[in-house]
Design a protein around this motif. Structure first.
Motif, short mmCIF file in Angstrom:
data_model
loop_
_atom_site.label_atom_id
_atom_site.label_comp_id
_atom_site.label_asym_id
_atom_site.label_seq_id
_atom_site.Cartn_x
_atom_site.Cartn_y
_atom_site.Cartn_z
N ASN A 9 -3.60 -12.48 4.41
CA ASN A 9 -4.22 -11.52 2.74
C ASN A 9 -3.10 -11.09 2.18
N ILE A 10 -3.86 -11.46 1.38
CA ILE A 10 -2.38 -10.77 0.82
C ILE A 10 -2.65 -9.07 0.30
N LEU A 11 -1.67 -7.99 0.38
CA LEU A 11 -2.37 -6.35 0.02
C LEU A 11 -1.46 -6.38 -0.93
N ASN A 12 -1.62 -5.24 -1.84
CA ASN A 12 -0.66 -4.19 -2.25
C ASN A 12 0.15 -3.40 -1.61
N ASP A 23 -4.16 1.24 5.00
CA ASP A 23 -4.34 0.59 6.38
C ASP A 23 -3.85 0.92 7.55
N PHE A 24 -2.56 0.69 7.90
CA PHE A 24 -1.81 1.49 8.32
C PHE A 24 -1.78 2.80 8.95
N VAL A 25 -1.80 3.65 8.39
CA VAL A 25 -2.71 5.02 8.19
C VAL A 25 -4.04 5.31 8.94
N GLU A 26 -4.80 4.61 8.34
CA GLU A 26 -6.12 4.42 9.01
C GLU A 26 -6.35 3.46 10.50
N THR A 27 -4.88 2.54 10.95
CA THR A 27 -5.43 1.81 12.61
C THR A 27 -4.62 2.66 12.87
#
Length: 98
Positions: free
Chosen positions: A7-10, A17-21
């Motif tokens: 999926n293309i993300l800004n 997403d990185f912080v949450e993961t």
């Protein structure tokens, strides 16, 4: 190895997403609170601030001036409100001046 997400993300979504993961939000909150304190309180207070630490929802601020500590204690609620507004969320519920 993790699956690739096609999926293309800004960049904002990707970083969020990185912080949450990686469960980095608490560490970032601690850094953001320090920055908000220095920005809001100005040079006069920052010159006497020796340590700033966020534990759970309590902000501990160590000051080298007892006079300044007493003066700031009168406006604790206003300081908490200003910090939370600057952070965009309610992180600080209690302020302890040492």
């Amino acid at each position: 190895m993790a699956k690739r997400n096609n999926n293309i993300l800004n960049i904002h979504e990707a970083l969020q997403d990185f912080v949450e993961t990686n469960k980095l939000e608490k560490g970032l909150d601690k850094v953001n609170v320090r920055e908000a304190w220095t920005d809001l309180m100005g040079n006069g207070v920052n010159n006497y601030t020796t340590a700033i630490e966020l534990k759970n929802d309590t902000l501990f601020v160590q000051l080298s001036s007892s006079v300044l500590r007493e003066e700031l204690s009168y406006g604790k609620e206003k300081i908490i409100t200003m910090l939370n507004e600057a952070l965009g969320k309610t992180l600080v519920k209690k302020l302890v001046l040492r």
